[in-house]
Design a protein around this motif. Structure first.
Motif, mmCIF file in Angstrom:
data_model
loop_
_atom_site.group_PDB
_atom_site.id
_atom_site.type_symbol
_atom_site.label_atom_id
_atom_site.label_comp_id
_atom_site.label_asym_id
_atom_site.label_seq_id
_atom_site.Cartn_x
_atom_site.Cartn_y
_atom_site.Cartn_z
ATOM 1 N N GLY A 191 3.115 8.628 -12.609
ATOM 2 C CA GLY A 191 2.488 6.506 -12.862
ATOM 3 C C GLY A 191 1.132 7.172 -12.799
ATOM 4 O O GLY A 191 0.530 7.734 -12.312
ATOM 5 N N GLY A 192 0.718 6.142 -13.610
ATOM 6 C CA GLY A 192 -0.788 6.051 -13.478
ATOM 7 C C GLY A 192 -1.124 4.461 -13.563
ATOM 8 O O GLY A 192 -2.696 3.994 -13.366
ATOM 9 N N TYR A 193 -0.373 3.431 -13.466
ATOM 10 C CA TYR A 193 -0.824 2.520 -13.004
ATOM 11 C C TYR A 193 -0.995 2.230 -11.304
ATOM 12 O O TYR A 193 -0.506 2.655 -10.925
ATOM 13 C CB TYR A 193 0.298 1.255 -13.522
ATOM 14 N N GLN A 194 -2.368 1.294 -11.136
ATOM 15 C CA GLN A 194 -2.322 0.592 -9.987
ATOM 16 C C GLN A 194 -1.356 0.235 -9.081
ATOM 17 O O GLN A 194 -1.157 -0.474 -9.499
ATOM 18 C CB GLN A 194 -3.436 -0.569 -9.755
ATOM 19 N N MET A 195 -1.702 0.349 -7.530
ATOM 20 C CA MET A 195 0.074 0.455 -6.554
ATOM 21 C C MET A 195 -0.907 -1.107 -6.338
ATOM 22 O O MET A 195 -1.614 -0.700 -5.448
ATOM 23 C CB MET A 195 0.032 0.755 -6.057
ATOM 24 N N PHE A 196 -0.076 -2.180 -5.834
ATOM 25 C CA PHE A 196 -0.663 -3.252 -5.941
ATOM 26 C C PHE A 196 0.057 -3.798 -4.145
ATOM 27 O O PHE A 196 0.478 -4.403 -3.490
ATOM 28 C CB PHE A 196 -0.277 -4.643 -5.726
ATOM 29 N N GLY A 197 1.622 -3.142 -4.616
ATOM 30 C CA GLY A 197 2.862 -3.999 -2.953
ATOM 31 C C GLY A 197 3.570 -2.926 -3.446
ATOM 32 O O GLY A 197 4.587 -2.427 -5.038
ATOM 33 N N ILE A 198 4.795 -3.568 -2.692
ATOM 34 C CA ILE A 198 6.658 -2.725 -3.110
ATOM 35 C C ILE A 198 7.564 -4.107 -3.711
ATOM 36 O O ILE A 198 7.300 -5.450 -2.653
ATOM 37 C CB ILE A 198 6.985 -1.694 -2.022
ATOM 38 N N ALA A 199 8.355 -3.948 -4.810
ATOM 39 C CA ALA A 199 9.408 -4.655 -4.374
ATOM 40 C C ALA A 199 10.840 -4.853 -3.712
ATOM 41 O O ALA A 199 10.895 -3.355 -3.379
ATOM 42 C CB ALA A 199 10.109 -4.816 -5.979
ATOM 43 N N ALA A 200 11.066 -5.297 -3.144
ATOM 44 C CA ALA A 200 12.415 -5.774 -1.725
ATOM 45 C C ALA A 200 13.392 -5.053 -2.362
ATOM 46 O O ALA A 200 14.784 -4.978 -1.793
ATOM 47 C CB ALA A 200 12.554 -7.168 -1.213
ATOM 48 N N ALA A 201 13.496 -5.276 -3.420
ATOM 49 C CA ALA A 201 14.647 -5.736 -4.164
ATOM 50 C C ALA A 201 15.281 -4.500 -5.630
ATOM 51 O O ALA A 201 14.024 -4.742 -6.407
ATOM 52 C CB ALA A 201 15.687 -6.848 -4.475
ATOM 53 N N PRO A 202 16.339 -3.320 -5.517
ATOM 54 C CA PRO A 202 16.450 -2.827 -6.710
ATOM 55 C C PRO A 202 16.574 -3.130 -7.989
ATOM 56 O O PRO A 202 16.825 -4.838 -8.103
ATOM 57 C CB PRO A 202 17.323 -2.326 -6.662
#
Length: 300
Positions: A211-222
Motif C-alpha cells: 500500500g501507499g496511503y498514509q496510515m492514521f489508525g486501525i479499524a476495530a472490526a472486519p
C-alpha cells in the motif's frame, strides 16, 4: 464544492473488448459525479435486463459487464444513455443508503510500527504519517487532524483495489477536504484494517498487503469476512457498498480490545441506520446536513 448542484457534461462511452461498456461520467471525483454513477447503477440494476452480468459504479464512472450473445452492444448503450438522461432530469437527487459507525483506534501501535519501518519511502522521514498529514493541511497538531478526520461523514465512492476495500470521499466543501499525498515509494506491508489516506480519499485496508496511503489508525472490526461468520456478512462477504456513508468513531485501546473480543466470539455488529442521501442538501449546507445525518445514529 459549489453551493449549487454541479452540471455535468454528457458522459463518454467506450468499450472494453466484447464484454464491457465503460461510462466516464466526469474526469474528476465530485459528489455530483459519484451520485450520478450510483444512481445510474441503481436504475440499471432495477431494470433486471437479461445479459447484464455485473454493474460496477466507481468514483466518477460506471462499468457494465454484459454478454453480447444475449444483449447487443448497441442496445445496451442505448439503454444506459436513456438512464443517464433520466438521472440528469431527476427533480429530487436522493439515494436510499445507510450510515455506518466505524470504530477506529487512531495513532495505534500496529500502524505505528509499520510507519517506522517504512520512513525511507516517505516525504517526511522524521515523525509519523499523522504529523505529516497535519502539516500538509496546515493544522497545529496530529490531534487536530484526527478530530477533523472523524468529525464529518465520508461517502463510500467505490469498492475495489483488493476485496472489500472502500474508497471514501469526505462530505465537506472542497476547500475543507483533508488531502495528503501518498508515500513516495509504496510499502510492501500494511496491517489489515489500516485506516489510510491518499489524495482526497480515505480508505480501510481490508486485508494485509502492499500500500501507499498514509496510515492514521486501525479499524476495530472486519470489513471483509470470507467465512461470513458475523451477522453483518450474512448476505455477502464484503461489508461496504458504494453509496454507504461512514462515521468514524475514535476509540482507545480498551474499547478496541473489547470489540476484538466480540469479533472473536462472533457477536459483533456494526451500528448502522438507513438514511436518504440528499445531494442538494449536501452541497447547499454541508455543515448542517452532516450534523443531521450523523445524528441518525444517536437514537440506536
Amino acid at each position: 464544492m459549489t453551493p449549487t448542484t454541479q452540471h455535468l457534461r454528457a458522459a463518454r462511452y467506450t468499450w472494453g473488448g466484447d464484454e464491457f461498456l465503460f461510462v466516464e461520467i466526469a474526469e474528476a471525483m465530485s459528489l455530483t459525479a459519484n451520485f450520478t454513477a450510483n444512481a445510474m447503477a441503481s436504475a440499471l440494476a432495477a431494470r433486471t435486463v437479461d445479459g447484464i452480468v455485473d454493474i460496477c459504479p466507481a468514483n466518477a464512472s460506471l462499468l457494465v459487464r454484459f454478454d453480447p450473445d444475449v444483449i447487443p452492444p448497441g442496445s445496451l448503450e442505448e439503454l444506459v444513455r436513456d438512464i443517464e438522461h433520466e438521472v440528469a432530469q431527476l427533480s429530487e437527487q436522493t439515494l436510499e443508503t445507510r450510515i455506518v459507525e466505524v470504530p477506529v483506534w487512531y495513532d495505534d501501535p500496529y500502524t505505528g510500527e509499520t510507519v517506522a519501518r517504512f520512513r525511507k519511502g516517505h516525504q517526511r522521514p522524521e515523525g509519523t504519517d499523522l504529523d505529516f498529514a497535519a502539516e500538509e493541511n496546515g493544522l497545529p497538531s496530529a490531534a487536530e487532524f484526527i478530530r477533523r478526520h472523524h468529525s464529518s461523514p465520508w461517502l463510500v465512492s467505490m469498492v475495489g483495489f483488493v476485496a472489500g476495500l472502500p474508497f471514501m470521499f469526505q462530505i465537506v466543501p472542497q476547500e475543507e477536504q483533508l488531502e495528503v499525498p501518498k508515500y513516495l515509494s509504496p510499502r510492501t506491508d500494511t496491517p489489515p484494517l489500516t485506516v489510510g489516506h491518499g489524495g482526497c480519499f480515505a480508505c480501510v485496508y481490508s486485508v494485509r498487503g502492499a500500500g501507499g496511503y498514509q496510515m492514521f489508525g486501525i479499524a476495530a472490526a472486519p470489513i471483509f469476512d470470507p467465512a461470513q461468520r458475523l451477522a453483518d456478512f450474512e448476505d455477502f462477504m464484503i461489508f461496504f457498498k458504494p453509496g454507504d456513508i461512514v462515521k468514524f468513531k475514535p476509540v482507545g485501546e480498551e474499547e478496541y480490545r473489547a470489540i476484538q473480543a466480540e469479533v472473536a466470539a462472533g457477536t459483533f455488529t456494526y451500528r448502522q441506520a438507513p438514511v436518504t442521501f440528499d445531494l442538494q442538501r449536501a452541497l447547499d449546507n454541508p455543515t448542517t446536513y452532516n450534523r443531521d445525518i450523523m445524528e441518525t445514529l444517536n437514537g440506536l
